[in-house]
Scaffold this active site. Structure first.
Site, PDB file in Angstrom:
ATOM      1  N   ASP A   1     -14.340  -6.653  -4.319  1.00 53.17           N
ATOM      2  CA  ASP A   1     -14.447  -6.993  -2.921  1.00 53.17           C
ATOM      3  C   ASP A   1     -16.000  -7.388  -2.627  1.00 53.17           C
ATOM      4  O   ASP A   1     -16.733  -6.939  -3.184  1.00 53.17           O
ATOM      5  CB  ASP A   1     -14.199  -5.536  -2.121  1.00 53.17           C
ATOM      6  CG  ASP A   1     -12.712  -5.083  -2.162  1.00 53.17           C
ATOM      7  OD1 ASP A   1     -11.756  -5.833  -2.831  1.00 53.17           O
ATOM      8  OD2 ASP A   1     -12.582  -3.883  -2.133  1.00 53.17           O
TER       9      ASP A   1
ATOM     10  N   ASP B   1       0.796  -1.294  -0.092  1.00 48.30           N
ATOM     11  CA  ASP B   1       0.118  -0.057   0.000  1.00 48.30           C
ATOM     12  C   ASP B   1       0.824   1.189  -0.006  1.00 48.30           C
ATOM     13  O   ASP B   1       1.726   1.392   0.823  1.00 48.30           O
ATOM     14  CB  ASP B   1      -0.838   0.051   1.465  1.00 48.30           C
ATOM     15  CG  ASP B   1      -2.180  -0.944   1.220  1.00 48.30           C
ATOM     16  OD1 ASP B   1      -2.238  -1.780   0.126  1.00 48.30           O
ATOM     17  OD2 ASP B   1      -2.733  -0.996   2.188  1.00 48.30           O
TER      18      ASP B   1
END
Lengths: 206, 252
Positions: free
Chosen positions: B130, B11
């Protein structure tokens, strides 16, 4: 000086970056004179065969490439264009290698186990790391049988007497082809870690 | 034999790696390029860089970072985070990314998948999904799992494939961050449904979890973040153990 042939098929950046990491001097060009004058020539590219072949023709590069006498390396679509014909768009190619380019996954299930222990069918495109075997020619100097290289492709050259490395994915195919000064790899040496670097280095030292 | 892939995910915020790292020997701790190189040397098969910058300035920094990554990393890498147009994708392609992931933007406007695939090829487009179970239905969510949509996981994955996705990256928001393993039956169903590779994300806490999703779950690759970043399961050990279990992996 190495000429990286620019025929608007993308992905030149990764090849250029890989040559940069090896400290090699190169230019990205579609100029026939510069390509003829280079010590080594790379034909990279991604995309669809008939479009890519058309782009080479438009730039008048087909005869130029065929007549080269210095070491030439085609990568991915590059090696496919150096074959006789591709099933993709039923495309006549340059005919440098005596092999046809076939679609992967023509058979739904392979008994040889190459699809993995539990896969139910072959995923196409083949995306990821696979092994190379039956290595021939100095292009693979210093490499072990079973070395892993990176693939992203839906088509591959069939086996031929000019096969200098093989890979199994549903069927065995030519991971690499070689004839005189011409070489080509279906995998991406520029993305294949240390193994790929060694192959590119070998090419620069041919 | 095609190897199962192990993919660390980094990230990135304003050009730096976010998750805590306790590696020693990096020239600059938190430098995404250095960390990526280290993972590549350890045997990572690909890298994923996810931009979580909230500002325009942060996004610009990310594109510059992608250029640096492409120069220095010798394995394929995927970038994602906030890609909502063909132009966004093109910018990252020219910077040297091998693939991009689209998520919420594709849920909002599915044609985005067609457009990017048509211009840059299917192999360039990873559709990240997701989803979580709501009343027994696998519901696609956006905004980190917070917003349920009308879409159902399997139908959406199938549609994404038909629109030109080259790969599906599926995260179960019920499992993400739990370290209790992946929903293997769901992964197996997804993998059987699709003809493109499936990457499993979210939930790995042990080597066995990863082994399970690659075998029972029939996933083609496993992506993880914290188990690698915090050194809980170093990649060389993970791959060695998977190899011992008979799972095809690329050993360095």
């Amino acid at each position: 000086m190495i000429a990286v042939i620019d025929y608007d098929t993308g992905n030149l950046r990764s090849v250029a970056n890989a040559l940069g990491r090896l400290g090699a001097e190169f230019m990205v060009t579609d100029d026939p004179a510069k390509i003829r004058g280079a010590e080594r020539v790379l034909l990279p590219g991604v995309g669809e065969a008939s479009t890519a072949m058309e782009k080479l023709r438009q730039r008048g590069l087909v005869e130029v490439i065929r007549s080269l006498t210095q070491p030439v390396l085609g990568i991915c679509i590059g090696v496919q264009l150096m074959c006789r014909r591709s099933e993709e768009g039923n495309t006549p190619c340059m005919g440098i290698f005596d092999a046809e380019v076939k679609r992967l996954g023509a058979r739904p299930v392979c008994p040889c186990g190459c699809m993995g222990p539990v896969a139910k069918r072959l995923k196409v495109p083949e995306m990821g790391w696979n092994t190379i075997a039956h290595l021939r020619t100095p292009l693979f100097a210093g490499l072990d049988e079973g070395a892993y290289v990176y693939y992203v492709h839906s088509y591959a050259p069939e086996l031929s007497r000019q096969t200098i490395a093989t890979t199994l994915y549903g069927m065995p195919f030519s991971a690499a082809l070689g004839r005189d000064n011409f070489y080509g790899t279906q995998f991406h040496p520029e993305k294949s870690g240390r193994i790929g670097e060694r192959i590119l280095k070998n090419f620069l030292e041919l | 034999m095609l190897a199962k892939r192990i993919i660390p995910c980094l990230d990135i915020k304003d050009g730096a790696t976010v998750k805590g790292i306790n590696f020693l020997g990096l020239q600059q701790v938190g430098d995404p390029v250095e960390l990526g190189k280290k993972y590549a040397e350890e045997g990572a098969d690909e890298l994923v860089y996810l931009d979580i910058s909230a500002t325009l300035e942060g996004r610009k920094t990310f594109a510059e970072l992608v250029t640096r990554i492409a120069r220095q990393i010798n394995i394929p890498f995927t970038v994602g985070g906030g890609i909502s147009s063909v132009e966004d994708a093109g910018l990252l392609l020219r910077a040297g990314a091998d693939k991009i992931t689209v998520n919420s933007a594709a849920v909002r406007r599915p044609e985005l998948i067609d457009e990017i695939a048509a211009k840059y090829g299917n192999q360039f487009v990873v559709v990240a999904i997701d989803a979580k179970q709501i009343d027994g239905r696998w519901t696609v969510t956006t905004h980190g799992g917070k917003r349920p949509t009308e879409r159902e996981l399997f139908a959406w994955a199938r549609e994404a494939q038909e629109r030109g996705a080259g790969e599906i990256l599926f995260t179960s928001m019920d499992h993400d961050g739990t370290k209790n393993g992946y929903p293997c039956e769901t992964f197996a169903r997804l993998s059987d449904l699709l003809s493109i590779p499936v990457v499993a994300s979210g939930g790995a806490g042990s080597v066995q979890d990863i082994a399970d999703v690659l075998t029972m779950g029939r996933a083609d690759a496993a992506l993880a973040a914290s188990i690698f970043h915090y050194g809980e399961i170093p990649i060389p050990r993970l791959k060695k153990e998977l190899h011992t279990m008979g799972i095809p992996v690329r050993l360095i």
